[in-house]
Design an enzyme around this catalytic site. Structure first.
Site, PDB file in Angstrom:
ATOM      1  N   LYS A  35       0.848  -1.204   0.000  1.00  0.00           N
ATOM      2  CA  LYS A  35       0.000   0.000   0.000  1.00  0.00           C
ATOM      3  C   LYS A  35       0.880   1.249   0.000  1.00  0.00           C
ATOM      4  O   LYS A  35       2.086   1.164   0.278  1.00  0.00           O
ATOM      5  CB  LYS A  35      -0.913  -0.020   1.216  1.00  0.00           C
ATOM      6  CG  LYS A  35      -0.192   0.043   2.544  1.00  0.00           C
ATOM      7  CD  LYS A  35      -1.143  -0.241   3.702  1.00  0.00           C
ATOM      8  CE  LYS A  35      -0.418  -0.149   5.023  1.00  0.00           C
ATOM      9  NZ  LYS A  35      -1.243  -0.633   6.137  1.00  0.00           N
ATOM     10  N   ARG A  77     -10.939   0.209  14.655  1.00  0.00           N
ATOM     11  CA  ARG A  77     -10.794   0.935  13.398  1.00  0.00           C
ATOM     12  C   ARG A  77     -11.790   0.269  12.463  1.00  0.00           C
ATOM     13  O   ARG A  77     -12.978   0.550  12.578  1.00  0.00           O
ATOM     14  CB  ARG A  77      -9.328   0.886  12.951  1.00  0.00           C
ATOM     15  CG  ARG A  77      -8.928   2.076  12.129  1.00  0.00           C
ATOM     16  CD  ARG A  77      -7.437   2.122  11.876  1.00  0.00           C
ATOM     17  NE  ARG A  77      -6.912   0.906  11.276  1.00  0.00           N
ATOM     18  CZ  ARG A  77      -5.657   0.750  10.861  1.00  0.00           C
ATOM     19  NH1 ARG A  77      -4.794   1.749  10.961  1.00  0.00           N
ATOM     20  NH2 ARG A  77      -5.244  -0.382  10.331  1.00  0.00           N
ATOM     21  N   MET A  90      14.199  24.150   3.917  1.00  0.00           N
ATOM     22  CA  MET A  90      13.432  23.543   2.826  1.00  0.00           C
ATOM     23  C   MET A  90      14.292  22.671   1.915  1.00  0.00           C
ATOM     24  O   MET A  90      13.900  21.562   1.542  1.00  0.00           O
ATOM     25  CB  MET A  90      12.733  24.634   2.006  1.00  0.00           C
ATOM     26  CG  MET A  90      11.854  24.073   0.901  1.00  0.00           C
ATOM     27  SD  MET A  90      11.140  25.326  -0.155  1.00  0.00           S
ATOM     28  CE  MET A  90       9.856  25.981   0.879  1.00  0.00           C
ATOM     29  N   TYR A 149      18.303  28.795  10.437  1.00  0.00           N
ATOM     30  CA  TYR A 149      17.140  29.556  10.900  1.00  0.00           C
ATOM     31  C   TYR A 149      16.950  29.384  12.407  1.00  0.00           C
ATOM     32  O   TYR A 149      17.072  28.277  12.942  1.00  0.00           O
ATOM     33  CB  TYR A 149      15.873  29.054  10.212  1.00  0.00           C
ATOM     34  CG  TYR A 149      15.776  29.447   8.760  1.00  0.00           C
ATOM     35  CD1 TYR A 149      15.740  30.790   8.369  1.00  0.00           C
ATOM     36  CD2 TYR A 149      15.693  28.476   7.768  1.00  0.00           C
ATOM     37  CE1 TYR A 149      15.646  31.143   7.030  1.00  0.00           C
ATOM     38  CE2 TYR A 149      15.590  28.817   6.431  1.00  0.00           C
ATOM     39  CZ  TYR A 149      15.571  30.156   6.064  1.00  0.00           C
ATOM     40  OH  TYR A 149      15.475  30.507   4.753  1.00  0.00           O
TER      41      TYR A 149
HETATM   42  C1  LIG Z   1      -0.600  -1.756   6.694  1.00  0.00           C
HETATM   43  C2  LIG Z   1      -1.234  -2.988   7.139  1.00  0.00           C
HETATM   44  C3  LIG Z   1      -0.462  -4.117   7.431  1.00  0.00           C
HETATM   45  C4  LIG Z   1       1.043  -4.088   7.428  1.00  0.00           C
HETATM   46  O1  LIG Z   1       1.488  -3.502   8.626  1.00  0.00           O
HETATM   47  P1  LIG Z   1       3.019  -3.378   8.972  1.00  0.00           P
HETATM   48  O2  LIG Z   1       3.060  -2.868  10.345  1.00  0.00           O
HETATM   49  O3  LIG Z   1       3.593  -2.393   8.002  1.00  0.00           O
HETATM   50  O4  LIG Z   1       3.599  -4.733   8.790  1.00  0.00           O
HETATM   51  C5  LIG Z   1      -1.116  -5.282   7.763  1.00  0.00           C
HETATM   52  N1  LIG Z   1      -2.466  -5.334   7.809  1.00  0.00           N
HETATM   53  C6  LIG Z   1      -3.239  -4.276   7.560  1.00  0.00           C
HETATM   54  C7  LIG Z   1      -4.701  -4.397   7.639  1.00  0.00           C
HETATM   55  C8  LIG Z   1      -2.664  -3.068   7.217  1.00  0.00           C
HETATM   56  O5  LIG Z   1      -3.422  -2.002   6.967  1.00  0.00           O
END
Ligand SMILES: *Cc1c(COP(=O)(O)O)cnc(C)c1O
Length: 370
Positions: free
Chosen positions: A35, A130, A309, A261
């Site tokens: 993802k 969630r 930046m 800065y």
């Molecule tokens: C992102 C995600 C994972 C992976 O989690 P990590 O901590 O990066 O291994 C697994 N299951 C779900 C549902 C996720 O959203």
């Protein structure tokens, strides 16, 4: 000549880290979680190294299309399921397996006209609050799905809130066991932290917690989910990304001189600093304070002053031969030595986690593979 900043993705590290999931969960099939454009590494850039995974998990339908465009024919799991009814068309067409976490998603499936029955992952909210059905609603959701001609196989899924920390997963495993005890179907529970720390925990007597499928995300990219308790070297994971740049200027300071800065750093005596072509517009965290580690010519040193930046400054006091053109590794592997700077150390110094830094590398940063 472009600015010298570069993000390099390491396919050998991705392969190694994927093998580590198989080591910790030997009986499980492994979802490579890609993802957020493979946690900022680029799906296309990672694909070859990860194609021995049993499947890919992600949540953006456009990213699923990109995987199919790479000719990936194996499983793809949409971790959040569909966002609206018409997404189911794409699931049918691309053979995407999808999470079902709410009643509306079941309604949409029931109204969906499809030639191919769908494989779904019914998600239990085992305490994270969630996504997912509560334990009380889980069985009736399962029964409804099971009665739908649109649904083929139903797998069971939950997600841990504390696999990396002190609270652990036992309370959620207990909730999962109670809610799913006599339901058939494959299971998927573990994220990276659970794979590394808890995969061998018993579930349902004979089955291990990692039974069936595990979901490896952050560990794939070479970060320890439970830093600082554990470091990547403790888990034998390798950084899959190096963010590097070069020194583009130097200054010699006297006692009392300040840097950057807000003049947040004051020299206590004579010292030399290097100015590096990397700033928060490249995705480097602005909150990284004086003392945040960096490697110059393969040697560990520290940031001083505020990140701006397009530039940041590093201490060259212990690096007399460093100067314009010296390699600076913001995280990852040095090219000139065996030194590795884990992204976890940089994230922790900046008050965040590696996930955020990986995902934040800015579009203006060029990528390479090696
Ligand atoms: C992102 C995600 C994972 C992976 O989690 P990590 O901590 O990066 O291994 C697994 N299951 C779900 C549902 C996720 O959203």
């Amino acid at each position: 000549m472009p600015r010298p900043i570069l993000a390099t993705v390491h396919p050998d590290a991705l392969q190694h880290n994927l093998a580590r999931a198989h080591h910790f969960a030997p009986d499980a099939r492994v979802w490579a979680v890609v993802k957020a454009n493979a946690y900022g590494h680029g799906i296309e850039r990672c694909f070859d190294a990860l194609r021995s995974a049993d499947g890919f998990a992600l949540l953006d339908l456009a990213e699923a299309e990109r995987l199919r465009a790479l000719d990936w024919r194996g499983p793809i799991h949409l971790l959040e399921g569909v966002f609206e009814p018409r997404d189911l068309e794409l699931c049918s067409r691309l053979h995407l397996w999808h999470t079902v976490h709410c009643t509306e998603q079941i309604d949409w499936l029931a109204a969906h006209k499809t030639q191919v029955p769908h494989r779904v992952f019914l998600k239990l909210n085992s305490g994270m609050n969630r996504l997912g059905f509560t334990p009380a609603a889980f069985r009736s959701a399962w029964a409804r799905l099971n009665a739908l001609p649109q649904v083929d196989e139903i797998s069971l899924m939950t997600h841990f809130s504390d696999a990396d920390g002190a609270r652990g997963i036992a309370h959620q495993v207990a909730a999962f066991e109670a809610a799913t005890a006599d339901l058939p179907g494959e299971r998927t529970l573990c994220n990276s932290a659970a794979i590394l720390r808890h995969a061998k925990l018993a579930l349902r007597g004979a089955q291990s917690l990692s039974a069936d499928w595990v979901r490896e995300g952050i560990a794939l990219y070479g970060s320890a989910p439970d830093f600082p308790e554990k470091r990547v070297s403790d888990w034998d994971l390798l950084p899959a990304m190096t963010l590097s740049s070069r020194v583009i200027g130097t200054q010699t300071l006297q006692a009392g001189d300040t840097v950057g800065y807000g003049s947040t750093f004051t020299a206590e005596g004579p010292m030399r600093i290097g100015v590096v072509a990397c700033g928060y517009a490249d995705g480097y965290p602005r909150h990284a304070p004086t003392g945040t580690p960096a490697l110059v010519d393969g040697v560990r040193t520290r940031l001083i002053g505020r990140v701006s930046m397009d530039m940041l400054t590093v201490d060259l006091s212990s690096l007399p031969s460093a100067g314009i053109g010296s390699e600076v590794v913001l995280w990852g592997r040095a090219s000139s030595s065996a030194e590795v700077l884990p992204i976890d150390e940089v994230a922790s110094a900046a008050g965040t986690i590696s996930y955020e830094l990986m995902c934040a590398v800015a579009p203006r940063v060029p990528f390479a593979s090696s």
